[in-house]
Scaffold this active site. Structure first.
Site, PDB file in Angstrom:
ATOM      1  N   GLY A 100       0.745  -1.261   0.000  1.00 37.95           N
ATOM      2  CA  GLY A 100       0.000   0.000   0.000  1.00 37.95           C
ATOM      3  C   GLY A 100       0.769   1.301   0.000  1.00 37.95           C
ATOM      4  O   GLY A 100       0.137   2.356  -0.033  1.00 37.95           O
ATOM      5  N   GLY A 137       2.660   2.545  -2.381  1.00 37.35           N
ATOM      6  CA  GLY A 137       3.016   2.990  -3.737  1.00 37.35           C
ATOM      7  C   GLY A 137       2.301   4.251  -4.189  1.00 37.35           C
ATOM      8  O   GLY A 137       1.191   4.559  -3.752  1.00 37.35           O
ATOM      9  N   CYS A 182      -0.950   3.392  -5.936  1.00 42.90           N
ATOM     10  CA  CYS A 182      -1.617   2.263  -5.300  1.00 42.90           C
ATOM     11  C   CYS A 182      -2.822   2.767  -4.513  1.00 42.90           C
ATOM     12  O   CYS A 182      -2.748   3.802  -3.868  1.00 42.90           O
ATOM     13  CB  CYS A 182      -0.589   1.638  -4.369  1.00 42.90           C
ATOM     14  SG  CYS A 182      -1.295   0.619  -3.128  1.00 42.90           S
TER      15      CYS A 182
HETATM   16  P1  5GP Z   1       6.290   3.777  -5.935  1.00 47.33           P
HETATM   17  O1  5GP Z   1       7.772   3.705  -6.040  1.00 47.33           O
HETATM   18  O2  5GP Z   1       5.641   4.263  -7.190  1.00 47.33           O
HETATM   19  O3  5GP Z   1       5.811   4.505  -4.723  1.00 47.33           O
HETATM   20  O4  5GP Z   1       5.790   2.272  -5.711  1.00 47.33           O
HETATM   21  C1  5GP Z   1       6.043   1.265  -6.661  1.00 47.33           C
HETATM   22  C2  5GP Z   1       5.413  -0.014  -6.187  1.00 47.33           C
HETATM   23  O5  5GP Z   1       3.986   0.108  -6.063  1.00 47.33           O
HETATM   24  C3  5GP Z   1       5.552  -1.178  -7.151  1.00 47.33           C
HETATM   25  O6  5GP Z   1       6.853  -1.733  -7.177  1.00 47.33           O
HETATM   26  C4  5GP Z   1       4.492  -2.134  -6.664  1.00 47.33           C
HETATM   27  O7  5GP Z   1       4.908  -2.908  -5.561  1.00 47.33           O
HETATM   28  C5  5GP Z   1       3.405  -1.187  -6.180  1.00 47.33           C
HETATM   29  N1  5GP Z   1       2.296  -1.115  -7.160  1.00 47.33           N
HETATM   30  C6  5GP Z   1       2.370  -0.923  -8.481  1.00 47.33           C
HETATM   31  N2  5GP Z   1       1.139  -0.890  -9.040  1.00 47.33           N
HETATM   32  C7  5GP Z   1       0.269  -1.085  -8.038  1.00 47.33           C
HETATM   33  C8  5GP Z   1      -1.159  -1.175  -7.973  1.00 47.33           C
HETATM   34  O8  5GP Z   1      -1.889  -1.032  -8.960  1.00 47.33           O
HETATM   35  N3  5GP Z   1      -1.682  -1.436  -6.748  1.00 47.33           N
HETATM   36  C9  5GP Z   1      -0.905  -1.593  -5.629  1.00 47.33           C
HETATM   37  N4  5GP Z   1      -1.493  -1.874  -4.484  1.00 47.33           N
HETATM   38  N5  5GP Z   1       0.439  -1.469  -5.649  1.00 47.33           N
HETATM   39  C10 5GP Z   1       1.011  -1.229  -6.842  1.00 47.33           C
END
Ligand code: 5GP
Length: 367
Positions: free
Chosen positions: A182, A184, A187
């Protein structure tokens, strides 16, 4: 009802305390780390930043740029086995090996079949097994099966947020546990399900548990600036996975579009009248892998029993990724000199954190 009373922290809740250090300059610190793993017998020499296996960041183009800086990339799973193999062949010629690349896999039979085709090429050793809910029994049994099939593979698996599950996965064959539910940038799991855990506390607990049984952790999601990556490494993350921070670049996936934005300035014309000032700006799409958009694009529609747990955003186009990567590495080096860590691996032992109420002065904006 049981409620955990310990305060759970995010990266924005803490700052690192500077320390007296014998390091006179950033050039004296070493951001390359030699990793050795619990199961995989092959060491790895890298700076542990991994481009996320999202369709927009785990691209061949980003992989090339990451490797140039000794950083890693988890290639996304929407490439076909054929596409992956031909890229891996070319990449090996260019970089000498594919040590900094992961192939990604879900836990279905079709995923296993594709993984087998790619692994059988002998071109790659690192596998990223990725499910949204790492507490599902399928993950542990899949990790077990993959370890049995490829005893020398470097296996990263996730996502979980508690120490007990990290230990279970490591004892069942994983080398590195991907932690984060959660946090992300695209996300929406926490909004939709109420499930999740603040990422800084997740990393501290999971790193401690994983290291205790000879494994490692990859902190996945929630980093918004280089300082967050530094905090994560200091909290004990061996690797940090990034999505949003690498999105929106030339090498990222996603469609580029032009928008015309009305600014709050005006142009003064010759006849002393004013015209609205319109700026032309380019944007690139970035989307969560469980968003409705991703499910439409990659799976041809969203199944009725599933809900969207991610969103689609348009972010300002940022040009080539190289300056972003250099700024990130510069931030890590500078952090190391502030806290007196000569080697990347020393960061947790040199780190002390302050819990803070406010970390940034945003009077002139958030940039
Ligand atoms: P960020 O670096 O953008 O904060 O987080 C990246 C991570 O968010 C990804 O590696 C993956 O674990 C997570 N993530 C990617 N797409 C989704 C999504 O549609 N739903 C959720 N719950 N997590 C996501």
């Amino acid at each position: 009802m049981r409620i955990y009373d310990d305060i759970q922290l995010d990266y924005c809740d803490v700052l690192l305390r500077p320390k007296r250090s014998r390091l006179a300059s950033r050039s004296e610190v070493d951001v390359l780390r030699e990793y050795s793993f619990k199961w995989c017998p092959h060491p790895l020499n890298a700076t542990g930043i991994i481009a996320s296996n999202m369709a927009t960041t785990g691209t061949f183009e980003i992989a090339r740029e990451m490797q140039k800086q000794h950083l890693l990339c988890a290639l996304h799973k929407h490439y076909t086995a054929g596409e992956l193999i031909s890229f891996l062949e070319k990449n090996k010629t260019e970089f000498g090996n594919n040590d900094l690349l992961f192939v990604s896999s879900g836990v279905s039979d079709a995923d296993y079949e594709k993984l087998t085709a790619v692994m059988d090429s002998g071109l790659v050793r690192n596998i990223c097994i990725d499910v949204a809910n790492g507490y599902s029994p399928y993950l542990i049994s899949y990790v077990h099966k993959v370890r049995a099939a490829w005893p020398e593979a470097l296996i990263m698996a996730g996502n979980v947020v508690t120490g007990d599950m990290c230990e279970d996965l490591i004892l069942n064959g994983a080398d590195v546990i991907k932690v984060g539910i959660g946090p992300g940038s695209v996300c929406t799991t926490r909004k939709l399900t109420g499930v999740g855990r603040p990422q800084f506390s997740t990393v501290i607990e999971c790193a401690d548990a994983a290291h205790g049984v000879g494994g490692m952790v990859c902190a996945d999601g929630g980093c918004t600036v280089p300082g967050d990556v530094c905090k994560s490494l200091c909290a004990g993350a061996d690797f940090v996975m990034l999505g949003g921070m690498l999105a929106g670049h030339e090498e990222s996936g996603g469609d580029l579009c032009t928008k015309y934005i009305q600014t709050d300035e005006v142009d003064l014309l010759d006849d002393k009248t004013c015209a609205l000032k319109i700026e032309e700006k380019q944007y690139k799409t970035f989307y969560g892998m469980s968003s409705a958009f991703a499910q439409e694009k990659h799976y041809g529609g969203m199944k009725k029993y599933r809900a969207s747990e991610g969103k689609l955003v348009q972010i300002p186009f940022r040009g080539p990724i190289e300056p972003t990567l250099l700024a990130l590495l510069g931030g890590i080096r500078s952090c190391m000199t502030y806290i007196g860590a000569k080697r990347l691996k020393d960061m947790p032992k040199c780190a002390t954190f302050y819990r803070v109420n406010r970390q940034l002065n945003t009077i002139f904006g958030n940039e």
